[in-house]
Design an enzyme around this catalytic site. Structure first.
Site, mmCIF file in Angstrom:
data_model
loop_
_atom_site.group_PDB
_atom_site.id
_atom_site.type_symbol
_atom_site.label_atom_id
_atom_site.label_comp_id
_atom_site.label_asym_id
_atom_site.label_seq_id
_atom_site.Cartn_x
_atom_site.Cartn_y
_atom_site.Cartn_z
ATOM 1 N N LYS A 73 0.843 -1.196 0.000
ATOM 2 C CA LYS A 73 0.000 0.000 0.000
ATOM 3 C C LYS A 73 0.881 1.249 0.000
ATOM 4 C CE LYS A 73 -3.751 -2.435 2.344
ATOM 5 N NZ LYS A 73 -4.395 -2.788 3.605
ATOM 6 N N GLN B 243 -4.437 -2.072 9.968
ATOM 7 C CA GLN B 243 -4.338 -3.367 9.289
ATOM 8 C C GLN B 243 -4.817 -4.487 10.208
ATOM 9 O OE1 GLN B 243 -3.510 -3.682 6.072
ATOM 10 N NE2 GLN B 243 -3.716 -5.898 6.092
ATOM 11 N N ASP C 33 -10.955 2.175 4.228
ATOM 12 C CA ASP C 33 -11.259 0.742 4.135
ATOM 13 C C ASP C 33 -12.763 0.487 4.026
ATOM 14 O OD1 ASP C 33 -9.087 -1.026 4.070
ATOM 15 O OD2 ASP C 33 -8.666 -0.761 6.207
HETATM 16 N N1 GUN Z 1 -6.484 -7.292 6.330
HETATM 17 C C1 GUN Z 1 -6.779 -8.006 5.220
HETATM 18 N N2 GUN Z 1 -7.368 -7.207 4.300
HETATM 19 C C2 GUN Z 1 -7.447 -5.975 4.851
HETATM 20 C C3 GUN Z 1 -7.949 -4.730 4.375
HETATM 21 O O1 GUN Z 1 -8.471 -4.583 3.268
HETATM 22 N N3 GUN Z 1 -7.843 -3.682 5.242
HETATM 23 C C4 GUN Z 1 -7.301 -3.810 6.474
HETATM 24 N N4 GUN Z 1 -7.254 -2.722 7.252
HETATM 25 N N5 GUN Z 1 -6.830 -4.952 6.944
HETATM 26 C C5 GUN Z 1 -6.904 -6.024 6.125
#
Ligand code: GUN
Length: 293
Positions: A52, A96, A119
């Site tokens: 990211k 995350q 998200d």
């Molecule tokens: N863990 C797995 N996929 C995601 C996601 O799209 N966002 C976040 N914050 N954690 C994750």
């Protein structure tokens, strides 16, 4: 068969964001800023967050990753989230998951400002999605919608079958596809692990979206001829013959199903790339809301 290519599609989307961003920068605006909080040392989470950041920086965004030890207290994490919520120079915040088990992930997600919740996990954003109002939609469903749009795949009046009811992918996907919108207006069936005779439903799908985490689950005889098949699965399969020690496999048996489908996403190189593009797009939207353009 048309391959729904995540690489060229995301390059196009990123390019469009870049051009628009350059016009804002030329007018004296600041850059967009995405912050991510990573608690603990989970390998897959580290890889996701690094990716990211890499993609944010490549697009000209600012990026901050806060790496906290696994024994961080909930109170300390909440204090950091509050600081970021109150920081007008940060547009988007990701915490995350998974978080360490001593933390209440559901409660923590609700402490992120809905305006920075790129998200789309906050109840306010999920509620807006359910009502068909504008808000942040979680990145994988939004990325899939962007893919359907990029290839101009007709959806109105079609039967969309979604396999998987997770809060991150299946459930929001089913809502998006049923919404009254250009790439929605489907009749939607949501299948899951308790669905009996699942092939009865999948064989009726004009658009089949598979997000259940079982590699190779969907076989050719489960797919209607000329269906559009979207594979969200991405499982690491051990393979000692490869340098990495693994390869990635989707929920769809690609070699079989590509002979039946009209359109299909590869794994890797399909939905996974779209997820990142959608997250960048959400961050860019949060930024535009913040700078008032
Ligand atoms: N863990 C797995 N996929 C995601 C996601 O799209 N966002 C976040 N914050 N954690 C994750």
């Amino acid at each position: 068969m048309v391959l729904l290519d995540g690489k060229t599609t995301t390059e196009k989307i990123k390019n469009e964001i870049k051009i628009e961003l350059n016009s804002f920068i030329a007018k004296g605006h600041r850059k967009p800023h995405l912050a991510a909080i990573l608690v603990g040392d989970d390998g897959a989470s580290r890889t996701y967050v690094d990716s990211k950041e890499r993609n944010s920086l490549a697009l000209g965004f600012d990026s901050t990753i806060l790496r906290l030890p696994a024994n961080t207290s909930e109170a300390d994490l909440l204090a950091i989230i509050t600081d970021i919520n109150n920081n007008p120079l940060i547009d988007g915040l990701i915490v995350q998951s998974p978080l360490p088990t001593h933390m209440d992930e559901k409660m923590i997600t609700q402490c992120i400002s809905p305006d920075k919740d790129v998200d789309g996990f906050h109840y306010i954003n999920m509620g807006k999605l359910a009502r068909g109002d504008k808000g942040f939609v979680s990145a994988t469903p939004l990325g899939i919608l962007m893919m359907l749009e990029a290839y101009d795949i007709p959806t109105s009046g079609k039967h969309c079958v979604v396999i998987g009811r997770s809060n991150i992918v299946g459930r929001p996907m089913s809502i998006l596809m049923s919404n009254n919108s250009k790439y929605g207006n489907c009749t939607v069936t949501l299948c899951h692990s308790r669905t009996t005779h699942i092939e009865h439903f999948t064989r009726q799908a004009d658009i089949l979206i598979v997000a259940l985490g079982k590699p190779g689950f969907v076989k050719a005889n489960m797919v209607k001829p000329d269906a559009v098949v979207i594979d969200v699965g991405i499982t690491r399969i051990d393979d000692s013959s490869r340098k990495s020690g693994f390869y990635l496999k989707g929920d769809v048996d690609f070699e079989e199903v590509k002979e039946v489908a009209s359109h299909i996403t590869p794994v890797p190189g399909g939905v996974g790339l779209m997820t990142i593009a959608a997250l960048l797009s959400n961050t860019f939207t949060a930024y535009k809301n913040n700078i008032g353009v």
